[in-house]
Design a protein around this motif. Structure first.
Motif, PDB file in Angstrom:
ATOM      1  N   VAL A   1      -0.523  12.232   9.148  1.00 44.79           N
ATOM      2  CA  VAL A   1      -0.041  11.789   8.086  1.00 44.79           C
ATOM      3  C   VAL A   1       0.038  11.181   6.996  1.00 44.79           C
ATOM      4  N   TYR A   2      -0.504  11.709   5.921  1.00 40.16           N
ATOM      5  CA  TYR A   2      -0.571  10.604   4.494  1.00 40.16           C
ATOM      6  C   TYR A   2      -0.104  10.814   3.746  1.00 40.16           C
ATOM      7  N   ILE A   3      -0.655   9.796   3.113  1.00 38.84           N
ATOM      8  CA  ILE A   3       1.055   9.253   1.780  1.00 38.84           C
ATOM      9  C   ILE A   3       0.302   9.619   0.775  1.00 38.84           C
ATOM     10  N   GLU A   4       1.797  11.109   0.353  1.00 37.53           N
ATOM     11  CA  GLU A   4       1.384  11.712  -0.892  1.00 37.53           C
ATOM     12  C   GLU A   4       2.244  10.562  -2.321  1.00 37.53           C
ATOM     13  N   GLU A   5       3.004   9.539  -1.911  1.00 36.02           N
ATOM     14  CA  GLU A   5       3.689   9.437  -3.197  1.00 36.02           C
ATOM     15  C   GLU A   5       4.462   8.328  -3.262  1.00 36.02           C
TER      16      GLU A   5
END
Length: 572
Positions: free
Chosen positions: A368-372
């Motif tokens: 999971v990546y940090i989108e915002e």
């Protein structure tokens, strides 16, 4: 009115009033007045009226009846209509009159409304607040129609509230006082009497643990001579349910996985002033850990994971330790960016040897990546002051330790009373939106004081400081002290993150004057410093300090003595 008309009116009224005897009255009519039945009296209802209603709308009453203008007269139908209006609960008396006219019959419902409740008061309550009684005990409301059944229900509910609080002999009564305009004052009177106390707590069925061991984890306590100083002996109905759970949890923590605690039995003494509470325990058997295994999506060495587990083969099965191991495995994966990693525990119970096999099955999910990253609640502090402290960045892999570190950094600033990181799903399964909610706290201080001393006589002092000046993280402090013999002024400023870097800058200016008996001393100074933060808890710093001291207003004698005293060398 003609004689026939008056006679028909009387007959119609008689029919309405003797509804239960209607078949017999019809028979008598046929026997004694056959000629009247042959007359051309109308039997069609042409109008329906309502009289006597004050608060209840006419349409609300008519909506409950089935008789309509144009219908043929029917005593049975009118009887059903009367019952339907009574069912509304708004009237204490209803009367039906039927009036014949040349065009037909007019049916009139005469109603007498029950009084409404103009005012409700509660008297005598001290242990339970009035608001709680109103919200949880009353089923009647002001401006509603008085319903004695609901009043009695309210009395019972109030008594139950007191019973739940331990007031078993509390008495609740009511009285009704008439008011103007067909309203009443409903008054509830409460006699609380004494609250019962817990005289004894009995635990049955416990073989492996003593009563004292179990009671240490319970909220319910037996009364004693010092109970007035503590919570011991106080009746709390809600505590019984929690004590059941506490006893069960205690047994679960010692391997008794099938332990059950029955509902406690409360016995009230004959004088209703004390109770005995009995808990019955079904302990079951104690289980130990059998085989251990970790399966599923392994990205770490299984042996390394097993090494860090708290539960080992042969140990007593302790639920909290299992949960700790479960959280440890899940945390390892989440710290690597698998935010939705899930660890399922599969158990296999062996009653024959009282063991439980444990298998931790891992489902790592997606990276999971940090989108915002969104910051809310910072009404004063600038966004960039918060963002520069974060150990996470948009586009990076989501990391649990980085989020925890970010929160610690923000709390260390002293700008916020609380910081919360919320994770919301992003535009895709592998993206997460981070919302940082901050609650700002007071960062400035203003201190003003005055005093008296034998040297300075009257002394006044003031201090103004700010840890988050202009919301940019700047720090400053102003100090002033004024007295007959002393005057001190100072100002200090610091920027802990110059241009949002790890470099810091500080500076201060001081001015002090002090009047001694034989001379006046003036000190003026300036200092500056820079620093560099290394890691989370270390920093290097250096500074420069310049000060100048002036001695003036000497007397001749004092000046000579002062020069003699300064003879020699002084190294500073």
């Amino acid at each position: 009115m003609h004689t026939d008309d008056r006679l028909n009116l009387q007959i119609s009224s008689l029919v309405a009033r003797i509804r239960p005897l209607f078949p017999w009255s019809a028979l008598l009519w046929c026997l004694f007045f056959p000629l009247r039945l042959l007359s051309a009296a109308p039997t069609t209802i042409v109008a329906i009226e309502v009289e006597g209603n004050q608060r209840v709308e006419r349409d609300a009453i008519l909506s409950r009846i089935t008789t309509r203008p144009g219908d043929e007269f029917s005593a049975a139908t009118l009887d059903a209509d009367l019952k339907a209006i009574y069912a509304l609960g708004y009237f204490k008396d209803i009367r039906i009159d039927v009036a014949p006219t040349p065009k037909g019959l007019i049916v009139v419902f005469h109603v007498t409304e029950k009084p409404s409740i103009g005012k409700i008061t509660i008297e005598g309550n001290e242990a339970i607040e009035t608001k709680k009684i109103q919200e949880e005990g009353l089923t009647v409301k002001e401006n509603a129609i008085l319903d004695i059944a609901r009043v009695v229900e309210s009395v019972q509910k109030i008594e139950q509230l007191y019973t739940d609080e331990g007031y078993f002999i509390a008495e609740v009564s009511y009285d009704i006082e008439p008011l103007d305009e067909n309203q009443v004052h409903l008054r509830f009177r409460i006699e609380e009497n004494e609250k019962v106390f817990v005289r004894e707590v009995v635990i049955l069925g416990n073989e492996h643990f003593s009563d004292d061991e179990l009671k240490r984890y319970m909220e319910t306590r037996e009364g004693n001579p010092l109970s007035w100083m503590s919570e011991a002996g106080k009746y709390k109905a809600e505590a019984f349910e929690m004590d059941m759970r506490r006893i069960e949890f205690f047994y679960y923590e010692h391997g008794f996985i099938n332990c059950k605690v029955e509902e406690p039995v409360v016995t009230l003494s004959s004088d209703k002033r004390s109770i005995v509470v009995r808990f019955r325990v079904d302990e079951g058997k104690q289980y130990r850990v059998g085989e251990l295994d970790i399966t599923g999506d392994l990205i770490f060495d299984k042996a390394e994971l097993m090494k860090h587990l708290v539960l080992r083969k042969g140990d007593v099965f302790v639920r909290s330790k299992f949960q700790r191991d479960n959280d440890f495995i899940a945390g390892k994966y989440q710290n690597k960016g698998f935010a939705f990693a899930n660890v399922n525990l599969k158990t296999k119970v062996h009653p024959e040897d009282l063991t439980i096999d444990l298998t931790y099955e891992i489902q790592k999910g997606h990276l999971v990546y940090i989108e915002e990253i969104t910051i809310v609640g910072n009404y004063k502090t600038h966004d960039r002051i918060i963002r520069r402290e974060l150990a996470i960045r948009e586009g990076e892999v989501l990391s649990g330790p980085a989020i925890a570190l970010s929160r610690r950094r923000l709390m260390r600033l002293g700008f916020f009373s609380n910081v919360t990181f919320k994770q919301n799903r992003g535009s895709a399964k592998n993206k997460m939106r981070i919302v940082i909610e901050v609650e700002e706290t007071v960062t400035g201080n203003l201190l003003v004081g005055a005093g008296f001393s034998s040297v300075d006589r009257f002394v006044a002092q003031a201090q103004i400081s700010q840890r988050n000046f202009l919301g940019r993280g700047y720090q400053y402090q102003l100090d002033a002290q004024l007295g007959q013999q002393r005057k001190d002024f100072s100002i200090a400023f610091a920027n802990p993150r110059v241009f949002d870097s790890r470099w810091s800058f500080s500076g201060s200016v001081t001015n002090t004057e002090r009047q001694f008996p034989d001379f006046l001393r003036k000190d003026r100074g300036f200092s500056t410093g820079i620093g560099y933060r290394i890691g989370e808890f270390w920093s290097l710093s250096g500074g420069y300090n310049l000060s100048n001291t002036f001695l003036t207003n000497f007397t001749s004698e004092t000046f000579r003595d002062f020069l003699f005293n300064q003879e020699g060398e002084t190294l500073i």
